[in-house]
Design a protein around this motif. Structure first.
Motif, PDB file in Angstrom:
ATOM      1  N   GLY A  87      -0.349   0.502  -5.063  1.00  0.00           N
ATOM      2  CA  GLY A  87      -1.160   1.709  -5.017  1.00  0.00           C
ATOM      3  C   GLY A  87      -2.464   1.500  -4.263  1.00  0.00           C
ATOM      4  O   GLY A  87      -2.836   2.293  -3.384  1.00  0.00           O
ATOM      5  N   TYR A  88      -3.173   0.432  -4.591  1.00  0.00           N
ATOM      6  CA  TYR A  88      -4.457   0.161  -3.924  1.00  0.00           C
ATOM      7  C   TYR A  88      -4.245  -0.150  -2.444  1.00  0.00           C
ATOM      8  O   TYR A  88      -5.046   0.261  -1.594  1.00  0.00           O
ATOM      9  CB  TYR A  88      -5.165  -0.993  -4.620  1.00  0.00           C
ATOM     10  N   ALA A  89      -3.176  -0.889  -2.125  1.00  0.00           N
ATOM     11  CA  ALA A  89      -2.895  -1.210  -0.727  1.00  0.00           C
ATOM     12  C   ALA A  89      -2.607   0.055   0.077  1.00  0.00           C
ATOM     13  O   ALA A  89      -3.062   0.199   1.223  1.00  0.00           O
ATOM     14  CB  ALA A  89      -1.715  -2.179  -0.648  1.00  0.00           C
ATOM     15  N   ALA A  90      -1.859   0.999  -0.501  1.00  0.00           N
ATOM     16  CA  ALA A  90      -1.596   2.267   0.185  1.00  0.00           C
ATOM     17  C   ALA A  90      -2.886   3.048   0.395  1.00  0.00           C
ATOM     18  O   ALA A  90      -3.082   3.704   1.428  1.00  0.00           O
ATOM     19  CB  ALA A  90      -0.602   3.088  -0.637  1.00  0.00           C
ATOM     20  N   GLU A  91      -3.767   2.974  -0.580  1.00  0.00           N
ATOM     21  CA  GLU A  91      -5.069   3.636  -0.462  1.00  0.00           C
ATOM     22  C   GLU A  91      -5.865   3.034   0.695  1.00  0.00           C
ATOM     23  O   GLU A  91      -6.469   3.760   1.495  1.00  0.00           O
ATOM     24  CB  GLU A  91      -5.823   3.453  -1.787  1.00  0.00           C
ATOM     25  N   ARG A  92      -5.857   1.716   0.799  1.00  0.00           N
ATOM     26  CA  ARG A  92      -6.576   1.045   1.896  1.00  0.00           C
ATOM     27  C   ARG A  92      -5.981   1.397   3.247  1.00  0.00           C
ATOM     28  O   ARG A  92      -6.710   1.597   4.233  1.00  0.00           O
ATOM     29  CB  ARG A  92      -6.534  -0.468   1.692  1.00  0.00           C
ATOM     30  N   ALA A  93      -4.648   1.457   3.331  1.00  0.00           N
ATOM     31  CA  ALA A  93      -3.988   1.799   4.590  1.00  0.00           C
ATOM     32  C   ALA A  93      -4.394   3.195   5.056  1.00  0.00           C
ATOM     33  O   ALA A  93      -4.690   3.423   6.235  1.00  0.00           O
ATOM     34  CB  ALA A  93      -2.471   1.718   4.413  1.00  0.00           C
ATOM     35  N   THR A  94      -4.429   4.134   4.121  1.00  0.00           N
ATOM     36  CA  THR A  94      -4.813   5.515   4.445  1.00  0.00           C
ATOM     37  C   THR A  94      -6.293   5.583   4.811  1.00  0.00           C
ATOM     38  O   THR A  94      -6.683   6.303   5.741  1.00  0.00           O
ATOM     39  CB  THR A  94      -4.515   6.446   3.263  1.00  0.00           C
ATOM     40  N   ASP A 135     -11.089   6.153   8.401  1.00  0.00           N
ATOM     41  CA  ASP A 135     -12.252   5.520   9.037  1.00  0.00           C
ATOM     42  C   ASP A 135     -12.189   5.611  10.553  1.00  0.00           C
ATOM     43  O   ASP A 135     -13.229   5.601  11.226  1.00  0.00           O
ATOM     44  CB  ASP A 135     -12.342   4.048   8.620  1.00  0.00           C
ATOM     45  N   LEU A 136     -10.994   5.710  11.111  1.00  0.00           N
ATOM     46  CA  LEU A 136     -10.848   5.876  12.560  1.00  0.00           C
ATOM     47  C   LEU A 136     -11.164   7.306  13.005  1.00  0.00           C
ATOM     48  O   LEU A 136     -11.274   7.569  14.210  1.00  0.00           O
ATOM     49  CB  LEU A 136      -9.423   5.515  12.993  1.00  0.00           C
ATOM     50  N   GLY A 137     -11.281   8.221  12.050  1.00  0.00           N
ATOM     51  CA  GLY A 137     -11.611   9.606  12.379  1.00  0.00           C
ATOM     52  C   GLY A 137     -10.482  10.596  12.168  1.00  0.00           C
ATOM     53  O   GLY A 137     -10.648  11.792  12.427  1.00  0.00           O
ATOM     54  N   ALA A 157      -6.697   8.328  -1.567  1.00  0.00           N
ATOM     55  CA  ALA A 157      -7.578   8.150  -0.413  1.00  0.00           C
ATOM     56  C   ALA A 157      -7.917   9.490   0.228  1.00  0.00           C
ATOM     57  O   ALA A 157      -9.062   9.734   0.615  1.00  0.00           O
ATOM     58  CB  ALA A 157      -6.916   7.218   0.609  1.00  0.00           C
ATOM     59  N   MET A 158      -6.926  10.363   0.346  1.00  0.00           N
ATOM     60  CA  MET A 158      -7.169  11.679   0.942  1.00  0.00           C
ATOM     61  C   MET A 158      -8.116  12.492   0.069  1.00  0.00           C
ATOM     62  O   MET A 158      -9.051  13.139   0.572  1.00  0.00           O
ATOM     63  CB  MET A 158      -5.832  12.406   1.111  1.00  0.00           C
ATOM     64  N   GLN A 159      -7.898  12.447  -1.232  1.00  0.00           N
ATOM     65  CA  GLN A 159      -8.744  13.201  -2.149  1.00  0.00           C
ATOM     66  C   GLN A 159     -10.174  12.680  -2.125  1.00  0.00           C
ATOM     67  O   GLN A 159     -11.144  13.461  -2.105  1.00  0.00           O
ATOM     68  CB  GLN A 159      -8.182  13.111  -3.569  1.00  0.00           C
ATOM     69  N   ALA A 160     -10.346  11.354  -2.094  1.00  0.00           N
ATOM     70  CA  ALA A 160     -11.685  10.758  -2.076  1.00  0.00           C
ATOM     71  C   ALA A 160     -12.445  11.152  -0.823  1.00  0.00           C
ATOM     72  O   ALA A 160     -13.676  11.264  -0.839  1.00  0.00           O
ATOM     73  CB  ALA A 160     -11.583   9.243  -2.186  1.00  0.00           C
ATOM     74  N   ALA A 161     -11.720  11.379   0.277  1.00  0.00           N
ATOM     75  CA  ALA A 161     -12.357  11.775   1.534  1.00  0.00           C
ATOM     76  C   ALA A 161     -12.500  13.288   1.657  1.00  0.00           C
ATOM     77  O   ALA A 161     -13.010  13.788   2.670  1.00  0.00           O
ATOM     78  CB  ALA A 161     -11.544  11.243   2.717  1.00  0.00           C
ATOM     79  N   GLY A 162     -12.072  14.021   0.637  1.00  0.00           N
ATOM     80  CA  GLY A 162     -12.168  15.475   0.672  1.00  0.00           C
ATOM     81  C   GLY A 162     -11.187  16.121   1.626  1.00  0.00           C
ATOM     82  O   GLY A 162     -11.451  17.218   2.141  1.00  0.00           O
ATOM     83  N   LEU A 163     -10.057  15.468   1.862  1.00  0.00           N
ATOM     84  CA  LEU A 163      -9.070  15.971   2.814  1.00  0.00           C
ATOM     85  C   LEU A 163      -7.877  16.588   2.085  1.00  0.00           C
ATOM     86  O   LEU A 163      -7.413  16.063   1.075  1.00  0.00           O
ATOM     87  CB  LEU A 163      -8.577  14.832   3.720  1.00  0.00           C
TER      88      LEU A 163
END
Length: 358
Positions: free
Chosen positions: A169-176, A181-183, A209-215
């Protein structure tokens, strides 16, 4: 007259090394339990005497097979090769052999695994498959003769077994997050196979990851998938049909990511020029496709070594705690050539002088 050369015995080794036969036996079966200096003396004694341990005779005396069973879902999947190599090396270093069994979901493989133990062919089970029926496993591990068991790679939810896995789960979060981070703001996901525990863990990491970024996540960006290249190519066909296509994709594993990139090319799209792609696993192939695949590297060698060592500890009674071991290993982000900043939006064409209305 022909002289028959005497076969070297463990007593010969003990006399040469000036230790007891018990110490020689311990050094050969569990070298980590003997000091380095003593191991060196015994190793030299074995070399000089020409002693070869009789594994079959020792197993008969101890009423054990000194063999572990590794059960996996697909022996043809290259993901397991590094794990199996590490298991074999760790087992051999402790005087154990390895038997590999391919699971067949349509067969009663829980009872098939039980047969290995009832026939005294193996002493413990290393299970690399989270889809085995829990009730069948509980029959194996329950009284009166519990089978030593380690579950690795795929955790079985709500099961009281020792587990060694990676941080899916954490690895998938990092990948996303790497794509964010690339934009990238429109990021899709190629899912794993339905019913697989890894599918849920990696999809949840992507969503966090998407939710944390507001996406937002558009439902059509979640592409049906699996762990095969053909599934990735099929996902590329669905991707092309999306009106507001993502600029990046996180795939649940490397094979589906590589198949997806191949499918993109068939539709005239470039990776990473048009679409960035991240995989998961870091198969050997990932560094040699073009472009080389950005992915999350699972520590497969460490996973195999630790799981095999823990299983042998169970077999030999080294682990007495009733609390199940739950070890989670960290994955590593490997950035290669399939990820880049999102393509710049196409600007509307400027009107020509003939089109200008004065």
């Amino acid at each position: 007259m022909t002289l028959v050369k005497k076969t070297p015995t463990i007593q010969d080794v003990a006399r040469f090394a000036n230790v007891s036969t018990a110490t020689v036996s311990r050094a050969l079966s569990s070298p980590e339990r003997v000091s380095e200096q003593t191991r060196a003396r015994i190793s030299e004694a074995v070399r000089v005497t020409g002693y070869t341990p009789n594994q079959s005779a020792r197993s008969l005396r101890q009423r054990t097979a000194r063999t572990i069973l590794v059960a996996l879902p697909d022996i043809g999947n290259s993901f397991f090769s590094v794990i199996l190599d590490a298991v074999e090396r760790e087992a051999a270093s402790r005087g154990y052999g390895v038997l590999v069994a391919n699971r067949f979901p349509r067969m009663d493989s829980g009872l098939r695994m039980r047969d290995y133990f009832l026939s005294n062919r193996v002493d413990g089970l290393l299970l690399l498959d989270g889809s085995v029926d829990l009730e069948q496993l509980m029959m194996l591990t329950g009284d009166p003769t519990p089978v030593p068991l380690i579950v690795a790679c795929e955790e079985i939810p709500n099961a009281p077994f020792h587990t060694v896995k990676t941080d899916n789960g954490y690895a998938a979060e990092r990948a996303t997050r790497h794509l964010i981070d690339l934009g990238h703001r429109r990021i899709g996901h190629i899912r794993g196979p339905d019913g697989n525990v890894l599918t849920g863990e990696r999809e949840q990491g992507y969503a966090r990851a998407m939710q944390a970024a507001g996406l937002d996540i558009c439902p059509e960006w979640l592409l049906p998938g699996g762990f095969e290249m053909e599934v990735g190519r099929a996902a590329a066909g669905r991707f092309i049909a999306i009106a507001d296509r993502p600029t990046a994709i996180f795939a649940a594993n490397d094979e589906s990511a590589i198949g997806f990139i191949s499918g993109l090319r068939q539709h005239g799209l470039d990776c990473p020029g048009d679409v960035s792609v991240v995989g998961f696993d870091d198969l050997v192939l990932a560094a040699h496709v073009w472009p080389p695949l950005t992915t999350m590297r699972q520590p497969r060698a460490a996973l195999g070594r630790i799981a095999a060592g823990a299983l042998i500890d169970l077999i030999e009674g080294e682990r007495r705690s009733r609390v199940p071991m739950h070890m989670v290993l960290s994955s590593e982000m490997i950035v290669r050539g399939t990820t880049a900043r999102p393509p710049a939006p196409t600007a509307p064409a400027s009107p020509s002088s003939a089109q200008v209305v004065r």
